[in-house]
Motif scaffolding. Sequence first.
Motif, PDB file in Angstrom:
ATOM      1  N   SER A 275      26.366  35.629 -22.282  1.00 17.66           N
ATOM      2  CA  SER A 275      25.202  36.434 -23.057  1.00 17.66           C
ATOM      3  C   SER A 275      26.328  37.503 -23.823  1.00 17.66           C
ATOM      4  O   SER A 275      25.655  38.376 -24.569  1.00 17.66           O
ATOM      5  N   VAL A 276      27.737  37.447 -23.841  1.00 14.86           N
ATOM      6  CA  VAL A 276      28.501  38.309 -24.652  1.00 14.86           C
ATOM      7  C   VAL A 276      28.955  37.509 -25.879  1.00 14.86           C
ATOM      8  O   VAL A 276      28.740  38.154 -26.922  1.00 14.86           O
ATOM      9  N   ILE A 277      29.386  36.507 -25.714  1.00 23.33           N
ATOM     10  CA  ILE A 277      29.790  35.637 -27.112  1.00 23.33           C
ATOM     11  C   ILE A 277      28.972  34.903 -27.877  1.00 23.33           C
ATOM     12  O   ILE A 277      29.187  34.285 -28.855  1.00 23.33           O
ATOM     13  N   THR A 278      27.741  34.735 -27.171  1.00 22.80           N
ATOM     14  CA  THR A 278      26.280  34.266 -27.850  1.00 22.80           C
ATOM     15  C   THR A 278      25.233  34.971 -27.628  1.00 22.80           C
ATOM     16  O   THR A 278      25.291  35.955 -26.775  1.00 22.80           O
ATOM     17  N   ASP A 279      24.356  34.879 -28.583  1.00 19.10           N
ATOM     18  CA  ASP A 279      23.029  35.507 -28.490  1.00 19.10           C
ATOM     19  C   ASP A 279      22.181  34.536 -27.645  1.00 19.10           C
ATOM     20  O   ASP A 279      22.040  33.348 -28.164  1.00 19.10           O
ATOM     21  N   LYS A 280      22.047  34.838 -26.341  1.00 16.45           N
ATOM     22  CA  LYS A 280      21.189  34.084 -25.550  1.00 16.45           C
ATOM     23  C   LYS A 280      19.896  33.574 -25.699  1.00 16.45           C
ATOM     24  O   LYS A 280      19.532  32.645 -25.181  1.00 16.45           O
ATOM     25  N   MET A 281      19.327  34.099 -26.762  1.00 14.13           N
ATOM     26  CA  MET A 281      17.848  33.981 -27.106  1.00 14.13           C
ATOM     27  C   MET A 281      17.663  32.989 -28.196  1.00 14.13           C
ATOM     28  O   MET A 281      16.771  32.669 -28.354  1.00 14.13           O
TER      29      MET A 281
ATOM     30  N   TYR B 207      19.256  29.824 -29.930  1.00 13.32           N
ATOM     31  CA  TYR B 207      20.038  28.426 -29.953  1.00 13.32           C
ATOM     32  C   TYR B 207      21.323  28.355 -30.631  1.00 13.32           C
ATOM     33  O   TYR B 207      20.960  28.756 -31.998  1.00 13.32           O
ATOM     34  N   ARG B 208      22.325  28.299 -30.305  1.00 16.09           N
ATOM     35  CA  ARG B 208      23.565  27.861 -30.905  1.00 16.09           C
ATOM     36  C   ARG B 208      23.977  28.921 -31.841  1.00 16.09           C
ATOM     37  O   ARG B 208      24.418  28.919 -32.844  1.00 16.09           O
ATOM     38  N   THR B 209      23.816  30.381 -31.155  1.00 20.32           N
ATOM     39  CA  THR B 209      24.144  31.567 -32.166  1.00 20.32           C
ATOM     40  C   THR B 209      25.307  32.251 -31.559  1.00 20.32           C
ATOM     41  O   THR B 209      25.124  32.716 -30.397  1.00 20.32           O
ATOM     42  N   LEU B 210      26.377  32.015 -32.210  1.00 18.43           N
ATOM     43  CA  LEU B 210      27.676  32.549 -31.907  1.00 18.43           C
ATOM     44  C   LEU B 210      27.678  34.109 -32.073  1.00 18.43           C
ATOM     45  O   LEU B 210      27.359  34.548 -33.439  1.00 18.43           O
ATOM     46  N   ARG B 211      28.393  34.906 -31.467  1.00 14.81           N
ATOM     47  CA  ARG B 211      28.605  36.442 -31.882  1.00 14.81           C
ATOM     48  C   ARG B 211      30.225  36.232 -32.447  1.00 14.81           C
ATOM     49  O   ARG B 211      31.166  36.879 -31.292  1.00 14.81           O
ATOM     50  N   ASP B 212      30.204  36.033 -33.222  1.00 17.81           N
ATOM     51  CA  ASP B 212      31.596  35.671 -33.666  1.00 17.81           C
ATOM     52  C   ASP B 212      32.911  36.884 -33.806  1.00 17.81           C
ATOM     53  O   ASP B 212      33.867  36.943 -33.535  1.00 17.81           O
ATOM     54  N   GLU B 213      32.185  38.058 -34.254  1.00 19.05           N
ATOM     55  CA  GLU B 213      32.720  39.293 -34.351  1.00 19.05           C
ATOM     56  C   GLU B 213      33.167  39.574 -32.990  1.00 19.05           C
ATOM     57  O   GLU B 213      34.338  40.297 -32.789  1.00 19.05           O
ATOM     58  N   VAL B 214      32.258  39.728 -31.909  1.00 16.82           N
ATOM     59  CA  VAL B 214      32.495  40.082 -30.590  1.00 16.82           C
ATOM     60  C   VAL B 214      33.848  39.183 -30.008  1.00 16.82           C
ATOM     61  O   VAL B 214      34.630  39.389 -29.303  1.00 16.82           O
ATOM     62  N   LEU B 215      33.540  37.784 -30.289  1.00 15.36           N
ATOM     63  CA  LEU B 215      34.723  37.108 -29.876  1.00 15.36           C
ATOM     64  C   LEU B 215      35.856  37.343 -30.451  1.00 15.36           C
ATOM     65  O   LEU B 215      36.963  37.022 -29.815  1.00 15.36           O
TER      66      LEU B 215
ATOM     67  N   GLY C  30      42.295  39.240  -5.294  1.00 16.66           N
ATOM     68  CA  GLY C  30      42.329  40.407  -6.068  1.00 16.66           C
ATOM     69  C   GLY C  30      40.979  40.862  -6.200  1.00 16.66           C
ATOM     70  O   GLY C  30      40.003  40.182  -5.477  1.00 16.66           O
ATOM     71  N   GLU C  31      40.651  41.688  -6.784  1.00 15.44           N
ATOM     72  CA  GLU C  31      39.283  42.570  -7.027  1.00 15.44           C
ATOM     73  C   GLU C  31      38.580  41.924  -8.174  1.00 15.44           C
ATOM     74  O   GLU C  31      39.147  41.466  -9.202  1.00 15.44           O
ATOM     75  N   ALA C  32      37.257  41.889  -8.049  1.00 15.95           N
ATOM     76  CA  ALA C  32      36.350  41.477  -9.081  1.00 15.95           C
ATOM     77  C   ALA C  32      35.715  42.600  -9.715  1.00 15.95           C
ATOM     78  O   ALA C  32      35.352  43.702  -9.249  1.00 15.95           O
ATOM     79  N   VAL C  33      35.699  42.679 -11.015  1.00 12.84           N
ATOM     80  CA  VAL C  33      35.000  43.735 -11.657  1.00 12.84           C
ATOM     81  C   VAL C  33      34.183  43.120 -12.858  1.00 12.84           C
ATOM     82  O   VAL C  33      34.437  42.223 -13.412  1.00 12.84           O
ATOM     83  N   VAL C  34      32.993  43.593 -12.821  1.00 10.52           N
ATOM     84  CA  VAL C  34      31.923  43.609 -13.959  1.00 10.52           C
ATOM     85  C   VAL C  34      31.943  44.489 -14.858  1.00 10.52           C
ATOM     86  O   VAL C  34      31.748  45.528 -14.932  1.00 10.52           O
ATOM     87  N   ILE C  35      32.153  44.206 -16.368  1.00  8.78           N
ATOM     88  CA  ILE C  35      32.166  45.038 -17.246  1.00  8.78           C
ATOM     89  C   ILE C  35      31.404  44.584 -18.539  1.00  8.78           C
ATOM     90  O   ILE C  35      31.135  43.532 -18.564  1.00  8.78           O
ATOM     91  N   ASN C  36      31.193  45.461 -19.211  1.00 11.03           N
ATOM     92  CA  ASN C  36      30.580  45.108 -20.627  1.00 11.03           C
ATOM     93  C   ASN C  36      31.407  44.765 -21.574  1.00 11.03           C
ATOM     94  O   ASN C  36      32.102  45.349 -22.326  1.00 11.03           O
ATOM     95  N   GLY C  37      31.308  43.637 -22.203  1.00 17.12           N
ATOM     96  CA  GLY C  37      32.082  43.033 -23.115  1.00 17.12           C
ATOM     97  C   GLY C  37      31.914  43.304 -24.669  1.00 17.12           C
ATOM     98  O   GLY C  37      32.660  43.081 -25.452  1.00 17.12           O
ATOM     99  N   LEU C  38      30.532  43.810 -24.752  1.00 13.26           N
ATOM    100  CA  LEU C  38      30.187  44.031 -25.942  1.00 13.26           C
ATOM    101  C   LEU C  38      30.793  45.456 -26.406  1.00 13.26           C
ATOM    102  O   LEU C  38      30.668  45.915 -27.629  1.00 13.26           O
ATOM    103  N   LYS C  39      31.488  46.449 -25.567  1.00 10.80           N
ATOM    104  CA  LYS C  39      31.919  47.662 -25.598  1.00 10.80           C
ATOM    105  C   LYS C  39      33.452  47.478 -26.104  1.00 10.80           C
ATOM    106  O   LYS C  39      34.222  47.011 -24.916  1.00 10.80           O
ATOM    107  N   PRO C  40      33.707  47.727 -27.203  1.00 13.02           N
ATOM    108  CA  PRO C  40      35.176  47.431 -27.661  1.00 13.02           C
ATOM    109  C   PRO C  40      36.137  48.214 -26.742  1.00 13.02           C
ATOM    110  O   PRO C  40      35.907  49.513 -26.180  1.00 13.02           O
ATOM    111  N   GLY C  41      37.279  47.661 -26.260  1.00 18.57           N
ATOM    112  CA  GLY C  41      38.411  48.296 -25.388  1.00 18.57           C
ATOM    113  C   GLY C  41      38.231  48.058 -23.777  1.00 18.57           C
ATOM    114  O   GLY C  41      39.004  48.321 -23.051  1.00 18.57           O
ATOM    115  N   ARG C  42      37.014  47.665 -23.455  1.00 21.94           N
ATOM    116  CA  ARG C  42      36.766  47.660 -21.837  1.00 21.94           C
ATOM    117  C   ARG C  42      37.672  46.542 -21.243  1.00 21.94           C
ATOM    118  O   ARG C  42      38.087  46.612 -20.343  1.00 21.94           O
ATOM    119  N   LEU C  43      37.556  45.333 -21.989  1.00 19.23           N
ATOM    120  CA  LEU C  43      38.334  44.500 -21.512  1.00 19.23           C
ATOM    121  C   LEU C  43      39.899  44.512 -21.571  1.00 19.23           C
ATOM    122  O   LEU C  43      40.451  44.299 -20.479  1.00 19.23           O
TER     123      LEU C  43
END
Length: 263
Positions: free
Chosen positions: A15-21, A23-31, A233-246
């Motif tokens: 859902s981060v690197i593609t538009d899930k809704m 078909y075959r739509t890449l979010r290339d800038e996010v990637l 290790g610990e697991a963490v769920v973050i927003n990959g659409l927000k710059p800098g969080r990863l």
Amino acid sequence: MLQTFSMMLVKLGGSVITDKMAYRTLRDEVLRRLAEEISSSGERVIVVHGAGSFGHVMAAQHRLQNGFRDNAQLLGAAQVMEDVRALNLAVITALRKAGVPSVSLPPSAVARLSEGELSMLDLSVFRRYVDLGIVPVTFGDVALDDRRGFGICSGDQLMESLAKEFSPRRIIFCTDVDGVFDSDPNIESGAIMLQNVDRGTLDRLPRTQRCADVTGSIFAKLETMLRMTSFGGEAVVINGLKPGRLAAALKGEEVVGTKVTGA
Ligand code: IP8
């Protein structure tokens, strides 16, 4: 000789690197940005990515998750494998352009299922690339199933097996929302983000689902994450659409997100 160093396990959600809704739509800038955040962290990583709209739309249409039923599914299975490879190629290309050498390890070649469960993953191949300093990149794919002919191998199944093998220092799930909420934040404006999820919190969450996903909802993913935390290790769920969080999560800095704790 095996090197021992601590590493990070990163899932780039579909859902981060593609538009899930769509078909075959890449979010290339996010990637591109996520690849740069991985690169600038300087951390050793293994990357798993989801299939997003390159996998789930067609997999559901051809009912691939229940295994082989008739020959009419075969072109559908081939289409999904072709599509997720196209997505994977975009991921490894983005990593190389960001200065991260990586290699594609498709589950159709290195994994086996049994009744939908991951029964074999050739971890020695992952280990050898890691030792060479090349980042293994695997992904949600169609894979052989010893009982059902074929099935869907999800990125989360791969994450669990890799966590068990490599005991990563941190397990990072990049999603399209800030963390785990008590209800769907895309539907409920008053949804509250949980700072921590453990077994008790998970059991109390209301069950809703936003879009077709053949490998289950956020709840199935949280179950997997809870099991994964038992490997160290610990697991963490973050927003990959927000710059800098990863980048922050990789550096071990405090970051907006949800920590998943307890086996
Ligand atoms: O996106 C699903 O993997 P996920 C793989 O990690 C396919 O759940 C082919 C739908």
